[in-house]
Design a protein around this motif. Structure first.
Motif, PDB file in Angstrom:
ATOM      1  N   ASP A 182       0.852  -1.192   0.000  1.00 36.26           N
ATOM      2  CA  ASP A 182       0.000   0.000   0.000  1.00 36.26           C
ATOM      3  C   ASP A 182       0.889   1.243   0.000  1.00 36.26           C
ATOM      4  OD1 ASP A 182      -1.809   2.010   0.400  1.00 36.26           O
ATOM      5  OD2 ASP A 182      -2.498   1.334   2.371  1.00 36.26           O
ATOM      6  N   SER A 183       0.994   1.875  -1.164  1.00 39.81           N
ATOM      7  CA  SER A 183       1.780   3.111  -1.262  1.00 39.81           C
ATOM      8  C   SER A 183       0.875   4.305  -1.533  1.00 39.81           C
ATOM      9  CB  SER A 183       2.830   2.987  -2.385  1.00 39.81           C
ATOM     10  OG  SER A 183       2.192   2.915  -3.652  1.00 39.81           O
ATOM     11  N   SER A 184      -0.367   4.194  -1.071  1.00 40.02           N
ATOM     12  CA  SER A 184      -1.318   5.271  -1.341  1.00 40.02           C
ATOM     13  C   SER A 184      -1.045   6.517  -0.501  1.00 40.02           C
ATOM     14  CB  SER A 184      -2.751   4.777  -1.100  1.00 40.02           C
ATOM     15  OG  SER A 184      -2.892   4.238   0.201  1.00 40.02           O
ATOM     16  N   ASN A 185      -0.382   6.340   0.656  1.00 36.33           N
ATOM     17  CA  ASN A 185      -0.139   7.489   1.537  1.00 36.33           C
ATOM     18  C   ASN A 185       1.332   7.893   1.632  1.00 36.33           C
ATOM     19  OD1 ASN A 185      -2.914   7.696   2.372  1.00 36.33           O
ATOM     20  ND2 ASN A 185      -2.595   5.867   3.613  1.00 36.33           N
ATOM     21  N   ALA A 186       2.233   6.982   1.318  1.00 33.47           N
ATOM     22  CA  ALA A 186       3.666   7.290   1.444  1.00 33.47           C
ATOM     23  C   ALA A 186       4.464   6.268   0.643  1.00 33.47           C
ATOM     24  CB  ALA A 186       4.087   7.237   2.916  1.00 33.47           C
ATOM     25  N   LYS A 187       5.747   6.563   0.474  1.00 31.04           N
ATOM     26  CA  LYS A 187       6.630   5.604  -0.186  1.00 31.04           C
ATOM     27  C   LYS A 187       6.737   4.338   0.658  1.00 31.04           C
ATOM     28  CE  LYS A 187       9.479   9.102  -2.499  1.00 31.04           C
ATOM     29  NZ  LYS A 187      10.847   9.675  -2.639  1.00 31.04           N
ATOM     30  N   LEU A 188       7.044   3.242  -0.015  1.00 32.21           N
ATOM     31  CA  LEU A 188       7.016   1.945   0.639  1.00 32.21           C
ATOM     32  C   LEU A 188       8.281   1.170   0.314  1.00 32.21           C
ATOM     33  CD1 LEU A 188       5.271  -0.282   2.128  1.00 32.21           C
ATOM     34  CD2 LEU A 188       4.516  -0.964  -0.168  1.00 32.21           C
ATOM     35  N   SER A 189       8.844   0.500   1.323  1.00 28.85           N
ATOM     36  CA  SER A 189       9.970  -0.411   1.061  1.00 28.85           C
ATOM     37  C   SER A 189       9.942  -1.539   2.088  1.00 28.85           C
ATOM     38  CB  SER A 189      11.311   0.331   1.111  1.00 28.85           C
ATOM     39  OG  SER A 189      11.582   0.818   2.409  1.00 28.85           O
ATOM     40  N   TYR A 190      10.236  -2.752   1.623  1.00 29.10           N
ATOM     41  CA  TYR A 190      10.344  -3.892   2.530  1.00 29.10           C
ATOM     42  C   TYR A 190      11.104  -5.016   1.843  1.00 29.10           C
ATOM     43  CZ  TYR A 190       6.197  -5.710   0.030  1.00 29.10           C
ATOM     44  OH  TYR A 190       5.315  -6.141  -0.924  1.00 29.10           O
ATOM     45  N   HIS A 191      11.512  -6.023   2.643  1.00 30.41           N
ATOM     46  CA  HIS A 191      12.346  -7.116   2.162  1.00 30.41           C
ATOM     47  C   HIS A 191      11.702  -8.456   2.525  1.00 30.41           C
ATOM     48  CE1 HIS A 191      15.316  -3.959   1.665  1.00 30.41           C
ATOM     49  NE2 HIS A 191      15.141  -3.640   2.938  1.00 30.41           N
ATOM     50  N   ILE A 192      11.710  -9.380   1.577  1.00 28.55           N
ATOM     51  CA  ILE A 192      11.087 -10.682   1.757  1.00 28.55           C
ATOM     52  C   ILE A 192      12.125 -11.783   1.559  1.00 28.55           C
ATOM     53  CG2 ILE A 192       9.464 -12.329   0.716  1.00 28.55           C
ATOM     54  CD1 ILE A 192       8.089 -10.209   2.390  1.00 28.55           C
ATOM     55  N   ARG A 193      12.080 -12.790   2.439  1.00 33.23           N
ATOM     56  CA  ARG A 193      12.949 -13.967   2.318  1.00 33.23           C
ATOM     57  C   ARG A 193      12.083 -15.227   2.396  1.00 33.23           C
ATOM     58  NH1 ARG A 193      18.720 -15.360   2.455  1.00 33.23           N
ATOM     59  NH2 ARG A 193      18.841 -13.103   2.436  1.00 33.23           N
ATOM     60  N   ASN A 194      12.170 -16.050   1.378  1.00 29.62           N
ATOM     61  CA  ASN A 194      11.433 -17.315   1.345  1.00 29.62           C
ATOM     62  C   ASN A 194      12.402 -18.484   1.300  1.00 29.62           C
ATOM     63  OD1 ASN A 194       8.899 -15.922   1.101  1.00 29.62           O
ATOM     64  ND2 ASN A 194       9.314 -15.660  -1.075  1.00 29.62           N
ATOM     65  N   ILE A 195      12.076 -19.542   2.021  1.00 26.94           N
ATOM     66  CA  ILE A 195      12.866 -20.772   2.028  1.00 26.94           C
ATOM     67  C   ILE A 195      11.972 -21.906   1.536  1.00 26.94           C
ATOM     68  CG2 ILE A 195      14.038 -22.461   3.486  1.00 26.94           C
ATOM     69  CD1 ILE A 195      14.833 -20.110   5.327  1.00 26.94           C
ATOM     70  N   VAL A 196      12.427 -22.600   0.488  1.00 27.11           N
ATOM     71  CA  VAL A 196      11.657 -23.683  -0.112  1.00 27.11           C
ATOM     72  C   VAL A 196      12.500 -24.951  -0.100  1.00 27.11           C
ATOM     73  CG1 VAL A 196      10.457 -24.519  -2.169  1.00 27.11           C
ATOM     74  CG2 VAL A 196      10.432 -22.057  -1.612  1.00 27.11           C
ATOM     75  N   VAL A 197      11.942 -26.017   0.456  1.00 28.63           N
ATOM     76  CA  VAL A 197      12.624 -27.311   0.477  1.00 28.63           C
ATOM     77  C   VAL A 197      11.687 -28.350  -0.140  1.00 28.63           C
ATOM     78  CG1 VAL A 197      13.663 -29.109   1.904  1.00 28.63           C
ATOM     79  CG2 VAL A 197      13.943 -26.693   2.536  1.00 28.63           C
ATOM     80  N   ALA A 198      12.046 -28.854  -1.315  1.00 32.38           N
ATOM     81  CA  ALA A 198      11.261 -29.880  -1.997  1.00 32.38           C
ATOM     82  C   ALA A 198      11.940 -31.226  -1.773  1.00 32.38           C
ATOM     83  CB  ALA A 198      11.161 -29.577  -3.490  1.00 32.38           C
ATOM     84  N   GLY A 199      11.257 -32.129  -1.047  1.00 31.72           N
ATOM     85  CA  GLY A 199      11.834 -33.415  -0.681  1.00 31.72           C
ATOM     86  C   GLY A 199      11.972 -34.364  -1.867  1.00 31.72           C
ATOM     87  N   LYS A 200      12.577 -35.503  -1.629  1.00 27.17           N
ATOM     88  CA  LYS A 200      12.838 -36.497  -2.672  1.00 27.17           C
ATOM     89  C   LYS A 200      11.529 -36.966  -3.309  1.00 27.17           C
ATOM     90  CE  LYS A 200      16.989 -38.195  -0.333  1.00 27.17           C
ATOM     91  NZ  LYS A 200      17.638 -39.352   0.337  1.00 27.17           N
ATOM     92  N   PHE A 201      11.534 -37.038  -4.641  1.00 25.42           N
ATOM     93  CA  PHE A 201      10.398 -37.535  -5.428  1.00 25.42           C
ATOM     94  C   PHE A 201       9.121 -36.711  -5.233  1.00 25.42           C
ATOM     95  CE2 PHE A 201      13.247 -41.117  -4.773  1.00 25.42           C
ATOM     96  CZ  PHE A 201      13.373 -41.633  -6.057  1.00 25.42           C
ATOM     97  N   SER A 202       9.242 -35.489  -4.736  1.00 30.89           N
ATOM     98  CA  SER A 202       8.070 -34.631  -4.549  1.00 30.89           C
ATOM     99  C   SER A 202       7.775 -33.840  -5.823  1.00 30.89           C
ATOM    100  CB  SER A 202       8.291 -33.676  -3.381  1.00 30.89           C
ATOM    101  OG  SER A 202       9.346 -32.768  -3.670  1.00 30.89           O
ATOM    102  N   LYS A 203       6.594 -33.220  -5.834  1.00 30.45           N
ATOM    103  CA  LYS A 203       6.196 -32.411  -6.989  1.00 30.45           C
ATOM    104  C   LYS A 203       5.337 -31.250  -6.502  1.00 30.45           C
ATOM    105  CE  LYS A 203       5.186 -34.372 -10.894  1.00 30.45           C
ATOM    106  NZ  LYS A 203       4.472 -35.113 -12.001  1.00 30.45           N
ATOM    107  N   ALA A 204       5.674 -30.023  -6.960  1.00 33.67           N
ATOM    108  CA  ALA A 204       4.914 -28.843  -6.531  1.00 33.67           C
ATOM    109  C   ALA A 204       5.146 -27.680  -7.486  1.00 33.67           C
ATOM    110  CB  ALA A 204       5.308 -28.434  -5.108  1.00 33.67           C
ATOM    111  N   THR A 205       4.240 -26.702  -7.406  1.00 39.06           N
ATOM    112  CA  THR A 205       4.343 -25.458  -8.175  1.00 39.06           C
ATOM    113  C   THR A 205       4.213 -24.285  -7.219  1.00 39.06           C
ATOM    114  OG1 THR A 205       3.424 -26.417 -10.210  1.00 39.06           O
ATOM    115  CG2 THR A 205       3.293 -24.028  -9.969  1.00 39.06           C
ATOM    116  N   ILE A 206       5.112 -23.306  -7.351  1.00 33.65           N
ATOM    117  CA  ILE A 206       5.087 -22.111  -6.502  1.00 33.65           C
ATOM    118  C   ILE A 206       5.032 -20.878  -7.395  1.00 33.65           C
ATOM    119  CG2 ILE A 206       6.375 -20.746  -4.811  1.00 33.65           C
ATOM    120  CD1 ILE A 206       7.579 -23.388  -3.811  1.00 33.65           C
ATOM    121  N   ILE A 207       4.189 -19.921  -7.004  1.00 36.44           N
ATOM    122  CA  ILE A 207       4.039 -18.668  -7.754  1.00 36.44           C
ATOM    123  C   ILE A 207       4.302 -17.505  -6.805  1.00 36.44           C
ATOM    124  CG2 ILE A 207       2.497 -17.259  -9.161  1.00 36.44           C
ATOM    125  CD1 ILE A 207       0.789 -19.927  -9.407  1.00 36.44           C
ATOM    126  N   GLU A 208       5.149 -16.586  -7.225  1.00 33.41           N
ATOM    127  CA  GLU A 208       5.432 -15.380  -6.431  1.00 33.41           C
ATOM    128  C   GLU A 208       4.996 -14.158  -7.228  1.00 33.41           C
ATOM    129  OE1 GLU A 208       9.217 -14.059  -3.803  1.00 33.41           O
ATOM    130  OE2 GLU A 208       9.549 -13.896  -5.959  1.00 33.41           O
TER     131      GLU A 208
END
Length: 441
Positions: A182-208
């Motif tokens: 939400d930058s409707s009232n002021a400038k905006l800044s932030y930092h995101i960290r994601n950790i993804v661990v896909a195990g053996k023989f697994s299957k998945a889709t991730i969207i950012e």
């Protein structure tokens, strides 16, 4: 003594980091915070990349930040209504939804996910618990000594998600991460960290997906540290269709194990200045890696894609296809690197970057690179930059199709190679709708 580039930013960050540490209470003695402190000290010692830095030669993010931002912590206050929030989401996408508002996890807007073999937690909760997952993975793949913006993210990030996919788990629905600012009232800044661990023989889709609503400028960084274990299949989408006042730096760092399959999709459709770093290590045999990207730019949008496919072991395959369409005064940058280490015999690695310029003021700088230390390999790379095929345009016009319509048809055909790699119907339709609108089909 040589002046450190971005000194004014560093002076502000020094005060902010001290305040940040005080808010952490018991976390300040954790293993993760030790990594944060190391990253911060390196950043303070080396500074930010200047115009002579080869990796940021065509994308002066340091100057953009100095001019436009103070990099203060994001205000947790969020004034957008439900309609505005819903407008950022992908229509008809049946997915597990995780929502962040101004960088903060929203339990109210996120789905309650109870799927066997899938564990999703907020990074903040994992850090407070000093979990083994956080200790093992935070800072393990994204090297903050190589990139000042990775160091910045490492030093200050405390929000994001951890995604654990159990061995042999098949997650049918995509996991979509909506980061709404939400930058409707002021400038905006932030930092995101994601950790993804896909195990053996697994299957998945991730969207950012990052979206900012408001007239003020925004600056966001995201770092994804991804582990793809033996024989796992993982799809990772990065969709960038933000405002013309949005500045974003993305880092996706992936380690692949034996016989795994990883596909990355990067769609850059709008923003002020975007930098995408995609770094994949093929560190065992039998790995397949696919990197697909499309940047469709107009106005003054600036998008810089830097990719690395690092072949470390034998009998692996990588294929990279990035396409760009630049109009108005937009600017594209592509730097793709393939490394084939001495042990990586029987490597098959291919890279292609193709661009179309629609105006005299649009530009692209492309630099495919191939470094080989093995002798039994099959590798190729190349790039093309040009205008629309005038013969094809004339052919369509000669059959009664108006020039603008014919032009749009050719451009959609050019982009279709990348779009066709998208397997999920809802995502493909969402992207196709945006592209058709932009191309006025």
């Amino acid at each position: 003594m040589e002046k450190i580039v971005g000194q004014s930013i560093l002076d502000s960050l020094e005060t902010q980091f001290a305040a940040f540490e005080k808010r952490l209470n018991g976390q300040s003695k954790s293993a993760v915070h030790a990594v944060r402190k190391e990253a911060f000290n390196i950043l303070m010692g080396t500074g930010f990349p200047g115009p002579k830095n080869e990796a940021y030669k065509y994308t002066n993010f340091t100057r953009a930040i100095e001019k436009n931002f103070e990099l203060k912590d994001a205000n947790a206050d969020f004034s957008l209504n439900e309609t505005q929030v819903n407008g950022t989401q992908i229509a008809d996408l049946d997915a597990h939804k995780i929502v962040f508002l101004n960088g903060h996890y929203s339990s109210e807007l996120s789905d309650k996910i109870e799927v066997e073999g899938l564990k999703i937690e907020s990074l903040e909760a994992e850090l407070k618990a000093n979990s083994e997952l956080a200790q093992k993975n935070f800072g393990s793949k994204a090297n903050f000594t190589d990139d000042a913006f990775v160091a910045l993210n490492t030093a200050f990030s405390q929000h994001g998600v951890t995604i654990e996919i159990a061995d042999k788990a098949v997650i049918e629905k995509p996991i979509v991460l909506y980061f709404i600012g939400d930058s409707s009232n002021a400038k905006l800044s932030y930092h995101i960290r994601n950790i993804v661990v896909a195990g053996k023989f697994s299957k998945a889709t991730i969207i950012e997906k990052f979206d900012t609503i408001g007239a003020h400028k925004s600056f966001t960084t995201s770092v994804n540290e991804v582990s793809v274990d033996e024989s796992a299949h993982l799809r990772f989408f990065k969709i960038e269709n933000d405002t013309t006042e949005a500045y974003h730096i993305s880092n996706i760092h992936v380690n692949q194990e034996a016989n795994s399959n990883f596909k990355a999709f990067t769609f850059s459709l709008n923003g002020a200045m975007i930098r995408n770093n995609l770094n994949v290590k093929l560190q065992a045999e039998g790995i397949e890696t696919y990197m697909n990207g499309l940047y469709l730019l107009d106005g003054k949008t600036h998008v810089d894609n830097h990719t690395i496919a690092d072949h470390m072991m034998p009998n692996c395959y990588s294929n990279e296809l990035y396409k760009g369409i630049m109009d108005d005064s937009s600017k594209g940058v592509f730097n793709g690197k393939i490394f084939v280490r001495a042990d990586a015999q029987k490597t098959n690695a291919f890279q292609s970057n193709k661009n179309i310029l629609l105006s005299d003021s649009a530009t692209v700088n492309t630099k495919p690179q191939l470094e080989i230390w093995a002798d039994d390999v099959s590798c190729s790379h190349g790039c093309t930059t040009g205008q629309l095929d005038m013969d094809a345009l004339f052919y369509l016009q000669a059959r009664g199709i108006q020039k603008d319509k014919a032009r749009a048809i050719l451009l959609k055909a050019f982009a279709s190679d990348v779009l066709e790699t998208v397997e999920n119907k809802a995502i493909k339709e969402y992207l196709t709708t945006i592209i058709k609108k932009r191309l006025e089909i």
